[in-house]
Design an enzyme around this catalytic site. Structure first.
Site, PDB file in Angstrom:
ATOM      1  N   HIS A   1       0.832  -1.204   0.000  1.00  0.00           N
ATOM      2  CA  HIS A   1       0.000   0.000   0.000  1.00  0.00           C
ATOM      3  C   HIS A   1       0.873   1.264   0.000  1.00  0.00           C
ATOM      4  O   HIS A   1       2.069   1.234   0.330  1.00  0.00           O
ATOM      5  CB  HIS A   1      -0.955   0.005   1.199  1.00  0.00           C
ATOM      6  CG  HIS A   1      -0.280   0.027   2.541  1.00  0.00           C
ATOM      7  ND1 HIS A   1       0.313   1.158   3.082  1.00  0.00           N
ATOM      8  CD2 HIS A   1      -0.121  -0.958   3.464  1.00  0.00           C
ATOM      9  CE1 HIS A   1       0.787   0.871   4.284  1.00  0.00           C
ATOM     10  NE2 HIS A   1       0.550  -0.414   4.536  1.00  0.00           N
TER      11      HIS A   1
ATOM     12  N   CYS B   1       3.277  -4.809   6.677  1.00  0.00           N
ATOM     13  CA  CYS B   1       2.906  -4.485   5.300  1.00  0.00           C
ATOM     14  C   CYS B   1       4.114  -3.940   4.526  1.00  0.00           C
ATOM     15  O   CYS B   1       5.123  -3.550   5.119  1.00  0.00           O
ATOM     16  CB  CYS B   1       1.784  -3.455   5.274  1.00  0.00           C
ATOM     17  SG  CYS B   1       0.168  -4.114   5.773  1.00  0.00           S
TER      18      CYS B   1
END
Length: 453
Positions: A412, A428
């Site tokens: 992301h 992440c």
């Protein structure tokens, strides 16, 4: 002319001088004779007097009159023309055709003994399932009716097609099967189930043994009216057990998977093929176990296997992909996450289409997962929540261009970073916003993601 008329008249009826149990049936058709016999059979009862009083039908006493066969015998006297003229020389009383069932007679005779009178009880063999042992249910003396006179009376009524009477007396009766006789049978049954029953798999690494309870369930005890019980092995029960063990011994096939290059050469094997193996002698083993136990002998045997052929699925990969972290097919989209280099690279087959892009991966306390995954969910923007390494909660609003590939792990955009190439995220892959958007637009649900060091 008179002789012709006589012969023609008796072509379909009983000839003169024909009687059945003393009843004249001359001139009757076969069907008329059958009906006459059945009518008299219904009236041929046995009146019982003495210690017991009752009136029994022939059916009650297990005696059956075959009216059809008896009528056929009567009609046979005039089967042809010569027989019809011979019949004029003398008569014939046709014997009634009967059959008897001793078990029905015994049951009826037992019912003549009043409930308040103890009846003789034969010893029997029963399985004590608590200890898996065959034991004897004790015999006892009692009162009974001698069935000999009763059977003779039934035969007399059937042969004469007329009622008869019999005088019966109660007698003290010893059991037909003594405790000693039954114990001998129980001992044999216990000796059978004490024998070992073992099957070995084909390579000798596994053993399948029947426990005592299982072997006991195979033994069938058949009680008899006037003799000791008999034993047998239920081959269907044995077959069911053998089938269950065979299913365990069978080896399920595994379809192998391997990658090949454009020349057809194998460059990697991801799953080794396993040829299936199936037991092919279960029926033979069932028969052998049945015969062995019936002889009081142990059984030891081995499963024999039929081996199938190995099966493979081959996947052609792009030229040059054999040395990459993921061996993609020509034109296949996939994402390479190199945690050692802290980069993300997008490929189509073996061709780089974007990157490598330097990113921020998981911190030491919250590392990024490794393995092969697939993009399963995407959001243009989302508030992301989770826990820090110390157990406290975090919440980040308006996270852009999210592509999840495993549980809460995603690629992301991270507008809060101005530099890249270190480990600091919750797991992440934090990317420049424009790079995350490119991934979001380019990747599809199902796109392979490989994370590795």
């Amino acid at each position: 002319m008179g002789g012709y008329a006589y012969a023609e008249h008796y072509a379909d009826v009983a000839v003169p001088g024909t009687t059945v149990a003393g009843t004249d049936v001359a001139g009757m058709s076969r069907d008329e004779i059958v009906k006459a016999i059945e009518a008299k059979a219904d009236a041929a009862t046995v009146t019982i007097t003495g210690d017991a009083e009752a009136t029994a039908s022939l059916t009650d006493l297990g005696t059956t009159i075959n009216a059809e066969a008896t009528a056929d015998a009567a009609m046979s006297r005039g089967a042809d023309v010569i027989d019809r003229f011979k019949a004029l020389l003398g008569g014939a009383d046709i014997e009634v055709v009967t059959a008897s069932d001793d078990a029905v007679l015994e049951d009826y005779a037992s019912g003549l003994v009043p409930e308040d009178q103890a009846k003789a009880k034969s010893a029997s063999v029963v399985l004590n399932s608590d200890v898996n042992t065959f034991e004897v249910s004790a015999s006892s003396e009692g009162v009974s009716v001698d069935t000999t006179d009763l059977a003779q009376a039934a035969a007399r009524a059937a042969s004469t097609l007329s009622p008869t009477t019999v005088d019966l007396a109660y007698v003290n009766t010893a059991p037909a099967v003594s405790d000693a006789d039954a114990q001998a049978v129980a001992d044999t049954a216990n000796q059978w189930i004490a024998q070992d029953v073992t099957i070995t798999n084909a390579d000798g690494t596994e053993f399948y043994s029947a426990d005592t309870a299982t072997k006991a369930s195979w033994v069938v005890v058949t009680e008899n009216l006037d003799a000791a019980p008999t034993l047998s092995i239920d081959s269907e029960q044995v077959a069911e057990w053998v089938s269950t063990q065979a299913a365990t011994a069978n080896i399920e096939p595994v379809i192998g998977q391997r990658n090949v290059n454009s020349s057809g050469q194998v460059v990697a094997t991801s799953v080794e093929a396993v040829a299936g193996q199936t037991v092919n002698n279960a029926e033979t083993i069932t028969t052998a176990i049945t015969e062995s136990l019936s002889s009081g002998e142990a059984y030891s045997g081995t499963f024999e296997m039929t081996t199938g052929e190995e099966q493979w699925e081959e996947r052609e990969i792009a030229d040059g992909a054999e040395d990459l972290a993921y061996q993609a097919a020509e034109g296949e989209k996939w994402i390479d996450i190199n945690l050692s280099a802290k980069t993300v690279t997008s490929y189509e087959g073996a061709t780089v289409v974007r990157g490598p892009v330097t990113i921020v991966d998981g911190a030491a306390a919250t590392p990024t997962v490794t393995g092969t995954y697939h993009v399963y969910l995407q959001y243009e923007t989302q508030t992301m929540r989770g826990q820090n390494a110390d157990g406290t909660d975090y919440e980040t609003e308006n996270v852009p261009w999210i592509s999840y590939f495993y549980e809460g792990y995603a690629l992301h955009g991270a507008p809060w970073w101005s530099s890249w190439g270190f480990s600091a995220s919750h797991g992440c892959l934090n990317m420049p916003v424009d790079e995350a958007k490119w991934i979001y637009d380019w990747a599809e649900i199902g796109t392979t993601v490989v994370s590795h060091y």
